[in-house]
Scaffold this motif. Structure first.
Motif, short mmCIF file in Angstrom:
data_model
loop_
_atom_site.label_atom_id
_atom_site.label_comp_id
_atom_site.label_asym_id
_atom_site.label_seq_id
_atom_site.Cartn_x
_atom_site.Cartn_y
_atom_site.Cartn_z
N ILE A 174 9.17 -4.99 -7.43
CA ILE A 174 9.30 -5.73 -6.17
C ILE A 174 8.54 -7.06 -6.27
N ALA A 201 9.70 0.07 -2.67
CA ALA A 201 9.44 0.66 -3.99
C ALA A 201 10.37 1.83 -4.32
N ILE A 222 6.25 -0.40 -7.72
CA ILE A 222 5.92 -1.59 -6.91
C ILE A 222 6.02 -2.90 -7.70
N ILE A 258 -0.70 -1.10 0.83
CA ILE A 258 -0.28 -0.64 -0.50
C ILE A 258 -1.18 0.53 -0.94
N LYS A 287 4.04 5.16 -3.37
CA LYS A 287 3.94 3.97 -4.23
C LYS A 287 3.12 4.25 -5.48
N THR A 333 6.68 -4.13 -0.94
CA THR A 333 6.58 -2.95 -1.80
C THR A 333 6.98 -1.67 -1.06
N ASN A 339 -3.54 0.69 -7.74
CA ASN A 339 -2.62 -0.18 -7.01
C ASN A 339 -3.36 -1.23 -6.19
#
Lengths: 95, 414
Positions: free
Chosen positions: B322, B353, B319, B306, B314, B350, B280
């Protein structure tokens, strides 16, 4: 722990949501408040119980006791009709 | 403590220490000291990019030191590291690039501590609220570094306000979870937005107007991206080293909706969680580069947040919708995709999410689309004193969208 009785109700609520989710139409709950602990006995039938959902139930209920998470996120238990938050049920009881 | 808790503490400590080390690689100790002095002696309302204020070295050292301080506090409290621990620490690391520093966070932490004492409970029970609650640190510095009263008066008032904020955070943050039912991962952002709005409204009634600012550095993309690449790739490698089954467990992570509380560290283990965090991080950094945005203090905060919440809800499946929602908004609305506020809306948005994870990617796109407009409109309420402005906006968006989506979904079920 504050609001113990309310939290017990939330735990029952989460279990009922889970049982209904797996197709139960006959659920029995028995709650007993003893001197040093609470005992909750739940019995349910089901329509569709796949292994994945059962594994998830066991995994969530084995969440280690965590007062710091319970204290902050405990309010979420029993609040949603979308899905269950059995993690919260797992982290609430003392073992 | 759990037996593998030491591994988790060691891993997170290494990443915090790497921030300090990187700071000393890019700047000299003198530049860092001078930069830190500038960072610590000015207001921090949105948007204050510490790389722009004190230089890259000072900003990285501030971030690393603050994270190490909180790691030490958690260690002394003997807490087991979970997904929320990692989320809280990475949020601290990120926002220490734009608003939180080694001085201004402690009054609020002390306020939460006083609340715990008042309730006759352990501080450990409230420690995560304290960590996330430092989002309102600018409320303290805004008064401390203003010119309205004498210095002694400003010190007294700012400390009292910080204590008051910390004291009311625990009951309010717990209560407000109900409003969005856990669909906004940055719940304290929502809470801090409400608190900030209340305080700033009172300030304005007495003629004191907190001032937003825009300090936004550019031109450091290559240097910072190199550091981030090393960090995120090392997370993926460490994840596979710690757990050989990380790949199959990562697939499990992708199946979780992500609604609070979904703790990947507990559910799947630290190995696959680290892989998810690294992945991520790469996605978020790549997004900033693709839209030709600046990698600076505020966007670093977005990227680190994040990464932290990739241990707590997440993953790429929830994510990306978004990001798409914010991107589609940029095609039809009046702003550009790489405008500072919109870049931050995509990264911090996010936190919605779980809407994509629970209801499907289309609803995630809608959430991102709506959020990118709402977030531009709510900052004025708290005068930029709530660093988690996107969390505030996301709380409103989730409280608005979830019941509506749920109504449609119920009909579908029937």
């Amino acid at each position: 722990m504050k609001h113990v009785n309310k939290r017990m109700c939330k735990i029952v609520d989460e279990f009922f949501t889970y049982f209904v989710d797996i197709g139960a139409n006959n659920i029995t709950a028995n709650f007993k408040d003893t001197d040093d602990h609470y005992r909750l006995y739940l019995k349910s039938n089901y329509k569709t119980m796949d292994k994945k959902k059962l594994d998830q139930l066991i995994k969530y209920l084995n969440y280690p006791k965590s007062e710091e998470i319970e204290n902050y996120y405990g309010e979420l238990a029993g609040e949603s009709d979308i899905d269950t938050k059995l993690t919260l049920v797992g982290l609430m009881p003392n073992r | 403590m759990e037996p593998n808790n030491k591994i988790k503490i060691t891993v997170i400590t290494i990443y915090a220490a790497s921030l300090v080390a990187f700071g000393f690689i890019v700047d000299t100790p003198y530049e860092i000291a001078a930069g830190l002095l500038r960072i610590l002696t000015r207001p921090d309302t949105l948007v204050t990019d510490y790389i722009g204020v004190g230089g890259m070295g000072a900003a990285f050292v501030n971030s690393g030191l603050l994270t190490l301080m909180f790691i030490f506090i958690l260690y002394k409290l003997k807490l087991n590291y979970s997904g929320v621990t990692i989320a809280a620490l990475f949020t601290i690391s990120g926002f220490a690039f734009f608003g939180k520093n080694i001085v201004n966070v402690w009054v609020i932490v002390l306020g939460v501590f006083v609340y715990a004492r008042f309730q006759k409970e352990k501080f450990a029970k409230y420690v995560y609220i304290a960590l996330f609650g430092t989002a309102l640190s600018p409320l303290v510095t805004e008064i401390l570094f203003s010119d309205i009263w004498s210095l002694s008066m400003r010190i007294v008032v700012s400390v009292l306000i910080g204590l008051a904020v910390g004291f009311i955070l625990p009951p309010l943050s717990t209560f407000l979870l109900r409003a969005h039912q856990g669909f906004n991962l940055y719940n304290i952002g929502f809470t801090a937005g409400i608190i900030g709005t209340m305080f700033v409204s009172v300030f304005k009634s007495y003629g004191f107007f907190p001032e937003s600012q825009m300090i936004w550095s550019t031109g450091n993309n290559f240097t910072i991206a190199c550091y981030l690449a090393v960090v995120f790739i090392s997370m993926i490698v460490a994840g596979f080293y710690l757990d050989r089954d990380s790949l199959s467990k990562l697939k499990n992570i992708f199946e979780y909706p992500g609604r609070l509380i979904e703790d990947f560290v507990f559910l799947e283990g630290i190995g696959p969680t680290l892989v998810n965090m690294g992945l991520n991080g790469i996605i978020a950094t790549t997004y900033v580069i693709i839209v030709r945005g600046a990698i600076n203090g505020p966007t670093l905060a977005g990227i680190f947040t994040i990464v932290g919440f990739s241990a707590f809800g997440k993953h790429c499946r929830n994510i990306i919708p978004i990001f798409i929602g914010v991107f589609l908004g940029s095609l039809t609305k009046v702003w550009a995709i790489n405008d500072p506020a919109i870049l931050l809306a995509a990264l911090f948005g996010t936190c919605l999410a779980p809407i994509a994870g629970e209801f499907g990617w289309i609803y995630g796109v809608i959430a991102g689309f709506v959020h990118s407009s709402v977030v531009l409109n709510v900052g004025i309420l708290h005068g930029g004193t709530n660093l988690y402005n996107n969390g505030f906006s996301a709380g409103l968006v989730a409280a608005f969208l979830v019941p509506v989506i749920n109504a449609f979904r119920k009909e579908e079920v029937e």
